[in-house]
Motif scaffolding. Sequence first.
Motif, PDB file in Angstrom:
ATOM      1  N   GLU A  18       0.827  -1.201   0.000  1.00 49.33           N
ATOM      2  CA  GLU A  18       0.000   0.000   0.000  1.00 49.33           C
ATOM      3  C   GLU A  18       0.865   1.257   0.000  1.00 49.33           C
ATOM      4  O   GLU A  18       1.981   1.246   0.510  1.00 49.33           O
ATOM      5  N   PRO A  19       0.361   2.350  -0.571  1.00 50.40           N
ATOM      6  CA  PRO A  19       1.115   3.610  -0.540  1.00 50.40           C
ATOM      7  C   PRO A  19       1.320   4.098   0.895  1.00 50.40           C
ATOM      8  O   PRO A  19       0.476   3.854   1.769  1.00 50.40           O
ATOM      9  N   TYR A  20       2.432   4.750   1.103  1.00 53.77           N
ATOM     10  CA  TYR A  20       2.753   5.435   2.365  1.00 53.77           C
ATOM     11  C   TYR A  20       2.937   4.488   3.556  1.00 53.77           C
ATOM     12  O   TYR A  20       2.945   4.920   4.699  1.00 53.77           O
ATOM     13  N   VAL A  21       3.080   3.194   3.278  1.00 51.89           N
ATOM     14  CA  VAL A  21       3.391   2.238   4.338  1.00 51.89           C
ATOM     15  C   VAL A  21       4.895   2.024   4.325  1.00 51.89           C
ATOM     16  O   VAL A  21       5.447   1.435   3.393  1.00 51.89           O
ATOM     17  N   LEU A  22       5.566   2.505   5.346  1.00 54.89           N
ATOM     18  CA  LEU A  22       7.028   2.479   5.392  1.00 54.89           C
ATOM     19  C   LEU A  22       7.504   1.094   5.825  1.00 54.89           C
ATOM     20  O   LEU A  22       7.376   0.717   6.988  1.00 54.89           O
ATOM     21  N   ASN A  23       8.053   0.333   4.897  1.00 54.31           N
ATOM     22  CA  ASN A  23       8.444  -1.047   5.216  1.00 54.31           C
ATOM     23  C   ASN A  23       9.707  -1.502   4.479  1.00 54.31           C
ATOM     24  O   ASN A  23       9.965  -2.697   4.349  1.00 54.31           O
ATOM     25  N   ARG A  24      10.503  -0.571   3.980  1.00 51.46           N
ATOM     26  CA  ARG A  24      11.771  -0.877   3.342  1.00 51.46           C
ATOM     27  C   ARG A  24      12.860  -0.047   4.024  1.00 51.46           C
ATOM     28  O   ARG A  24      12.690   1.164   4.209  1.00 51.46           O
ATOM     29  N   VAL A  25      13.978  -0.675   4.378  1.00 51.29           N
ATOM     30  CA  VAL A  25      15.077   0.037   5.041  1.00 51.29           C
ATOM     31  C   VAL A  25      16.341  -0.115   4.212  1.00 51.29           C
ATOM     32  O   VAL A  25      16.725  -1.230   3.853  1.00 51.29           O
ATOM     33  N   LEU A  26      16.955   1.005   3.912  1.00 48.04           N
ATOM     34  CA  LEU A  26      18.236   1.007   3.207  1.00 48.04           C
ATOM     35  C   LEU A  26      19.291   1.504   4.188  1.00 48.04           C
ATOM     36  O   LEU A  26      19.200   2.609   4.721  1.00 48.04           O
TER      37      LEU A  26
END
Length: 519
Positions: free
Chosen positions: A183-191
């Motif tokens: 879904e948009p605006y769901v923060l679930n990736r970390v770099l």
Amino acid sequence: MKAMESVKRSLIQLLGKEYMEAVIAGTIALYDLDNEEAVRLASDEVEFMPEAFIKKVDHLLTEVGTQLIPEIKISNSGAPTDAFKKAANMKASPLGGLGYLRLGEDGRLYLVTKSEHYHTPLGHNFPGYKLIENAKALGITNATHNNTRGYITRLLERELVRTVNGIDQEETDAVDQILVSQEPYVLNRVLNLDTGTLSCEAGIKMMLSRFYKLDYSFPEPKYGDRIPVFFVIADNEGGGKANYHGTTIIAQTMRDLWPAMYEKMSEAGIMKVCPVSINNFEDFKTKFDEYNKPPYKAAGFIHEIIMMNYGGIKLEEDFLKKVYELCHDNDTPIMCDEIQSCMWYPGMYLFREYGLNPDFVIIGKGFPGGQYSASRLITTYEMDSLNQFGALVTNGQEELAALAYLITMKFAEENASYIREMGYYYEGKLRELALRYPSLIECIEGKGHLASIFFYEVDNVLTFTKILNDNCIDISAQTYKAMCPPAALTKPPIIATKAMLDFFVLKMDEVLKMISEEA
């Protein structure tokens, strides 16, 4: 007033029994460490902020500005560039430190009221970081690579996703659901990156990838026929000097550096930068409407919340919410740069206090507590657009840096109420100062610990900060930015006690009284 929660954790409690049992087995196999000592190190329950530590630093407040030890006599100026040489203050360089105190090379004791330029929220020699030494003693290595991200780094990634989404520690199922969301605006990736500059650069590149291919193997970008336009916060003359998102060339062009190169880029239709007035939604919307139609496309909005590189001015919640709605309705990503504000507010992310939903969040500085340079970009499924080599940095996956994050986060999460209360208290004390010296102070800016004092006159803020600096109180004047009110910048660490804040405010009061009487 609420007391600080000390927090106690062992490596087993923080990292998990199964992982630490494997570490112990590896330690015994590789090193001359017996099982009993390895188990002791893994089980050592470290108290993060013992009462004796707090009493010690509070007791030493009366020694601030005094000569604790003889001045170091060794002559060593290093080999700096001319600019660094001109700015150097080696008398204040650290011989040691304790909490919100620093011992300078001149032997004097300094009060750390800017958290060593914003990256030591837990001060110096925070007792909880003993867990890092225990990890080293057990042979946990720091260096990994992008393809061999270690367990601690992976655990941190999950913890960042949990906390950035405001999920409680026990809600593991909720974290699992967030991790697979598209879904948009769901923060679930970390770099995992090395500095805030690189994290900002990665976010900018992800936004640019909607206009340009990273390499020829990529599909045609969504807006390949449009000229990307980035919106940043303007200074009070309408230029870009107010915003700061790192020191890479693209980020620097956004704040009016490399002007001739930027002009050629703009004229060639490669990209444009559009500064927008502080807290002025009508100005934002007018410029957005102008540049969100062919041949242009609004490529992204990049912002801080507390602009510590422009007087500590605070972007207002209502302004940001309107901007976010406009950007989201028009497929324009938003990058919230929290390098300055992360860790200094309850919940660790100021954007959550504002109720915002950015596409990118940039964190660093405060999270590893000055132990390592380690930043992170947190983004969404939709914005995860680069391949591994598009944004990597070789040493971004350091295991001990990730451990420093976890320790800092644990302390901050357990002390959310304390951080809020001390932030309110400090800001309130500054506002009392402003009321007592209305002829000198225009207003108090910022929020909580990240606060600045706006003076009417440049000479007064320079005198104010010089006297405090001469008395070993670390405060700086910002007087060189375009049309920015002359400001004194402060940022006490989140371990600041009431005694420390009262001492700091008292010293500021004394200097303000002196200036007032001489006026």
